[in-house]
Scaffold this active site. Structure first.
Site, PDB file in Angstrom:
ATOM      1  N   LYS A 126       0.848  -1.171   0.000  1.00  0.00           N
ATOM      2  CA  LYS A 126       0.000   0.000   0.000  1.00  0.00           C
ATOM      3  C   LYS A 126       0.898   1.240   0.000  1.00  0.00           C
ATOM      4  O   LYS A 126       2.060   1.100   0.361  1.00  0.00           O
ATOM      5  CB  LYS A 126      -0.934   0.003   1.210  1.00  0.00           C
ATOM      6  CG  LYS A 126      -0.239   0.385   2.537  1.00  0.00           C
ATOM      7  CD  LYS A 126      -1.236   0.520   3.643  1.00  0.00           C
ATOM      8  CE  LYS A 126      -1.171   1.772   4.426  1.00  0.00           C
ATOM      9  NZ  LYS A 126       0.028   2.215   5.052  1.00  0.00           N
ATOM     10  N   HIS A 174      -0.511  -5.210   5.768  1.00  0.00           N
ATOM     11  CA  HIS A 174       0.263  -6.077   6.680  1.00  0.00           C
ATOM     12  C   HIS A 174      -0.517  -6.443   7.946  1.00  0.00           C
ATOM     13  O   HIS A 174      -0.183  -7.397   8.630  1.00  0.00           O
ATOM     14  CB  HIS A 174       1.646  -5.476   6.987  1.00  0.00           C
ATOM     15  CG  HIS A 174       1.634  -4.401   8.028  1.00  0.00           C
ATOM     16  ND1 HIS A 174       1.324  -3.102   7.751  1.00  0.00           N
ATOM     17  CD2 HIS A 174       1.908  -4.436   9.357  1.00  0.00           C
ATOM     18  CE1 HIS A 174       1.399  -2.381   8.862  1.00  0.00           C
ATOM     19  NE2 HIS A 174       1.760  -3.172   9.857  1.00  0.00           N
ATOM     20  N   LYS A 190      -0.938 -10.296  10.607  1.00  0.00           N
ATOM     21  CA  LYS A 190      -0.722 -10.399  12.052  1.00  0.00           C
ATOM     22  C   LYS A 190      -1.566 -11.551  12.599  1.00  0.00           C
ATOM     23  O   LYS A 190      -2.761 -11.663  12.290  1.00  0.00           O
ATOM     24  CB  LYS A 190      -1.133  -9.094  12.748  1.00  0.00           C
ATOM     25  CG  LYS A 190      -0.205  -7.918  12.434  1.00  0.00           C
ATOM     26  CD  LYS A 190      -0.710  -6.655  13.105  1.00  0.00           C
ATOM     27  CE  LYS A 190       0.044  -5.423  12.651  1.00  0.00           C
ATOM     28  NZ  LYS A 190       1.201  -5.070  13.446  1.00  0.00           N
ATOM     29  N   GLU A 210      -1.085   5.114  18.007  1.00  0.00           N
ATOM     30  CA  GLU A 210       0.382   5.043  17.970  1.00  0.00           C
ATOM     31  C   GLU A 210       0.963   6.204  18.769  1.00  0.00           C
ATOM     32  O   GLU A 210       0.361   7.283  18.832  1.00  0.00           O
ATOM     33  CB  GLU A 210       0.877   5.153  16.532  1.00  0.00           C
ATOM     34  CG  GLU A 210       0.410   4.033  15.634  1.00  0.00           C
ATOM     35  CD  GLU A 210       1.024   4.168  14.246  1.00  0.00           C
ATOM     36  OE1 GLU A 210       2.036   3.507  13.986  1.00  0.00           O
ATOM     37  OE2 GLU A 210       0.499   4.955  13.442  1.00  0.00           O
ATOM     38  N   ASP A 227      -3.556   6.735   5.287  1.00  0.00           N
ATOM     39  CA  ASP A 227      -2.478   5.847   5.747  1.00  0.00           C
ATOM     40  C   ASP A 227      -3.012   4.691   6.604  1.00  0.00           C
ATOM     41  O   ASP A 227      -2.452   3.601   6.592  1.00  0.00           O
ATOM     42  CB  ASP A 227      -1.478   6.689   6.562  1.00  0.00           C
ATOM     43  CG  ASP A 227      -0.265   5.896   7.018  1.00  0.00           C
ATOM     44  OD1 ASP A 227       0.316   5.182   6.177  1.00  0.00           O
ATOM     45  OD2 ASP A 227       0.104   5.990   8.211  1.00  0.00           O
ATOM     46  N   HIS A 245      -5.863  -0.445   7.077  1.00  0.00           N
ATOM     47  CA  HIS A 245      -5.819  -1.286   8.289  1.00  0.00           C
ATOM     48  C   HIS A 245      -7.130  -1.231   9.090  1.00  0.00           C
ATOM     49  O   HIS A 245      -7.670  -2.269   9.497  1.00  0.00           O
ATOM     50  CB  HIS A 245      -4.676  -0.852   9.204  1.00  0.00           C
ATOM     51  CG  HIS A 245      -3.343  -0.787   8.523  1.00  0.00           C
ATOM     52  ND1 HIS A 245      -2.950  -1.696   7.569  1.00  0.00           N
ATOM     53  CD2 HIS A 245      -2.300   0.082   8.639  1.00  0.00           C
ATOM     54  CE1 HIS A 245      -1.734  -1.397   7.150  1.00  0.00           C
ATOM     55  NE2 HIS A 245      -1.316  -0.324   7.776  1.00  0.00           N
ATOM     56  N   LYS A 280      -1.576   9.442  15.422  1.00  0.00           N
ATOM     57  CA  LYS A 280      -0.170   9.457  15.838  1.00  0.00           C
ATOM     58  C   LYS A 280      -0.070  10.310  17.099  1.00  0.00           C
ATOM     59  O   LYS A 280      -0.893  11.201  17.332  1.00  0.00           O
ATOM     60  CB  LYS A 280       0.696  10.103  14.748  1.00  0.00           C
ATOM     61  CG  LYS A 280       0.621   9.407  13.385  1.00  0.00           C
ATOM     62  CD  LYS A 280       1.745   8.422  13.189  1.00  0.00           C
ATOM     63  CE  LYS A 280       1.717   7.834  11.798  1.00  0.00           C
ATOM     64  NZ  LYS A 280       2.258   6.475  11.744  1.00  0.00           N
TER      65      LYS A 280
HETATM   66  C1  BG6 Z   1       1.782   1.459   8.247  1.00  0.00           C
HETATM   67  C2  BG6 Z   1       1.603   2.943   8.257  1.00  0.00           C
HETATM   68  O1  BG6 Z   1       1.014   0.871   7.230  1.00  0.00           O
HETATM   69  O2  BG6 Z   1       1.367   0.917   9.500  1.00  0.00           O
HETATM   70  C3  BG6 Z   1       2.375   3.563   9.396  1.00  0.00           C
HETATM   71  O3  BG6 Z   1       2.067   3.471   7.029  1.00  0.00           O
HETATM   72  C4  BG6 Z   1       2.011   2.922  10.711  1.00  0.00           C
HETATM   73  O4  BG6 Z   1       2.135   4.969   9.477  1.00  0.00           O
HETATM   74  C5  BG6 Z   1       2.110   1.401  10.602  1.00  0.00           C
HETATM   75  O5  BG6 Z   1       2.918   3.394  11.697  1.00  0.00           O
HETATM   76  C6  BG6 Z   1       1.575   0.743  11.850  1.00  0.00           C
HETATM   77  O6  BG6 Z   1       1.845  -0.628  11.775  1.00  0.00           O
HETATM   78  P1  BG6 Z   1       2.014  -1.508  13.089  1.00  0.00           P
HETATM   79  O7  BG6 Z   1       2.219  -2.886  12.579  1.00  0.00           O
HETATM   80  O8  BG6 Z   1       3.219  -0.935  13.814  1.00  0.00           O
HETATM   81  O9  BG6 Z   1       0.767  -1.319  13.879  1.00  0.00           O
END
Ligand code: BG6
Length: 489
Positions: A148, A178, A182, A216, A235, A240, A338
């Site tokens: 992505k 991704h 998980k 985050e 993003d 996600h 964030k």
């Molecule tokens: C990514 C985003 O796809 O996922 C990032 O581009 C984000 O901004 C990240 O920090 C978060 O992934 P995870 O696995 O750390 O929750």
């Protein structure tokens, strides 16, 4: 289409941050457990001029750092993986260089399938796919896995998908989210569809609200160029968060296979009520962090980190509705941001209150049941139940909420925790697309997100400031409180 395990994996963008931090370590994870096909070779490609030795050195250094104390135990696997690695530089802006590269790929292809992984900026996807097609590397025995973001909005996403579609059939395209790699996320399906007692309760008759939080603590990190163009909605929400929503809300698929699972996810996306027009203001909140503190440490504001002006949102909260029989009237509160107080990915399912209390003394203290599925930082499932406090309560039964807790770390103590890309690579190598995102899902998600941006634009809505280390702007609180709800914190 018949797939065979890949015998050649080509990673474009192989010297980049994602490849070095996640992809190569994930391949090592598979190597450690003997899960890579014996004959698999891995060809790294990037613009940097490097020899095979130079690329192996780069990977070794990264892997040793990643393994830490385990490095000694894993030295055999490390050597085996490094022996599979080769490298060839390629300048994607030049057709001649790409053609030279694909000629090399052709020479190295073994008897099995080829998996191309595009871990570059998406602006290169079309050039790469056309180059592969020119060389005839897009036949049935090729798969292409891509990162992505697929586009910036629906129109640009369709452009990219159209270009890819000229070279590869949809079944050959493996779009990565991704989060789907998980383990805890896959466990959502296991929980819902391998236990009997959730399903009868999993609907608007019994569930009052759902909250999905992906919080985050990190800020811009070193991705200012990318992040400022995308922001939290593109993003995180578009991919996600909506994928988590799909897995939480979808109907039981008939089988755990790519078509059945993705059809059900798509139905959820297509049932999302648009957040558009004048409703945008009451159903959505954008925020941008200002200076503040996280864990007692002062952190700068977004604009200071960026070093310029920007209206990019670093926080989004939404009140979404899924207009179908199962979920009619149930709000799905979604939020991500964030520089929030803690790193947390969690799904909170709050059930409806009991219809009538027989306990006069503690009538008001009966808390509705809740199921909390925490995915990060630790995987933990809690079920909140009302209990009788032990004792001879002569003035009436005393009640207390207590939780049934399942800590997945201790329940599966001896099982090594995997990186998300271990699962994704294993599946892509073997040709299983269940945990990859189909074109129609990506586009349905963009369509929904685009309408929110349109609503922000026409109503002149810009992100509200929030101090770093807080749960977003106060309007995010109002989003729930207006309906008598509150965010779980
Ligand atoms: C990514 C985003 O796809 O996922 C990032 O581009 C984000 O901004 C990240 O920090 C978060 O992934 P995870 O696995 O750390 O929750």
């Amino acid at each position: 289409m018949q797939t065979r395990p890949a015998t050649l994996l080509v990673i474009f963008g192989a010297t980049g941050d994602l490849a070095q931090r996640m992809l190569v370590p994930s391949l090592l994870g598979l190597e450690r457990d003997g899960l890579l096909p014996d004959v698999l070779t891995i060809l790294g490609a990037a613009r940097t001029e490097l020899t095979q030795e130079g690329f192996r050195d780069l990977a070794r250094e990264q892997l040793v750092g990643h393994l830490g104390d385990d490095a000694e135990d894993c030295s055999d696997a490390l050597d085996r993986l490094l022996a599979r690695l080769d490298y060839k530089s390629v300048d994607l802006s030049s057709d001649a260089s790409l053609d030279d590269f694909t000629a090399q790929v052709e020479q190295r292809r073994g008897g099995g399938d080829i998996l191309f992984h595009l871990s570059t900026a998406p602006s290169w996807y079309s050039a790469i796919c056309s180059g592969l097609a020119r060389a005839g590397l897009n036949g049935e025995n090729a798969r292409v896995m891509m990162e992505k973001p697929i586009g910036h909005d629906l129109a640009s996403s369709m452009d990219i998908n159209d270009c890819i579609g000229k070279s590869f059939a949809e079944q050959q395209v493996y779009r990565v989210d991704h989060y789907l790699g998980k383990d805890g996320v896959q466990n959502l399906l296991a929980l819902r569809f391998s236990n009997t007692f959730f399903e009868p309760l999993w609907n608007s008759q019994h569930i009052e609200q759902v909250q999905i939080t992906v919080a985050e603590t990190v800020g811009l990190e070193d991705r200012a160029g990318y992040y400022d163009e995308y922001g939290a909605m593109r993003d995180m929400i578009q991919n996600h968060v909506l994928q988590l929503l799909c897995l939480t809300a979808m109907e039981p698929p008939a089988r755990f296979d790519p078509t059945a699972v993705r059809n059900e996810k798509l139905k959820v996306l297509n049932s999302l009520r648009p957040i558009a027009g004048k409703d945008t203001e009451s159903l959505s909140v954008g925020g941008q962090y200002d200076a503040g503190a996280i864990d007692g440490k002062a952190v700068p504001g977004y604009l200071d980190e960026l070093g310029g002006k920007s209206d990019t949102e670093t926080f989004v909260a939404l009140r979404a509705h899924i207009d179908n029989w199962r979920w009619s009237g149930v709000p799905f509160y979604l939020r991500t941001g964030k520089r929030l107080p803690k790193r947390l990915t969690e799904i909170y399912i709050r059930f409806r209150p009991v219809p009538h209390s027989i306990f006069h003394r503690d009538r008001a203290s009966i808390k509705p049941n809740a199921l909390i599925i925490r995915l990060q930082p630790e995987e933990h499932i809690s079920l909140c139940l009302m209990n009788k406090q032990p004792g001879l309560d002569r003035d009436g039964v005393h009640l207390s909420p207590v939780t049934l807790d399942l800590d997945r770390q201790s329940a599966f103590e001896d099982v090594r925790r995997r990186l998300a890309y271990e699962r994704l690579y294993l599946d892509a190598i073997e040709g299983n697309g269940t945990l990859f995102v189909r074109r129609d899902e990506v586009e349905a998600a963009w369509q929904w997100v685009d309408a929110i941006f349109e609503g922000w634009k026409t109503n002149g809505i810009t992100p509200r400031k929030y101090p770093a280390g807080t749960w977003g702007p106060s309007s995010a609180v109002v989003l729930t409180e207006r309906h008598g709800h509150s965010w779980r914190e």
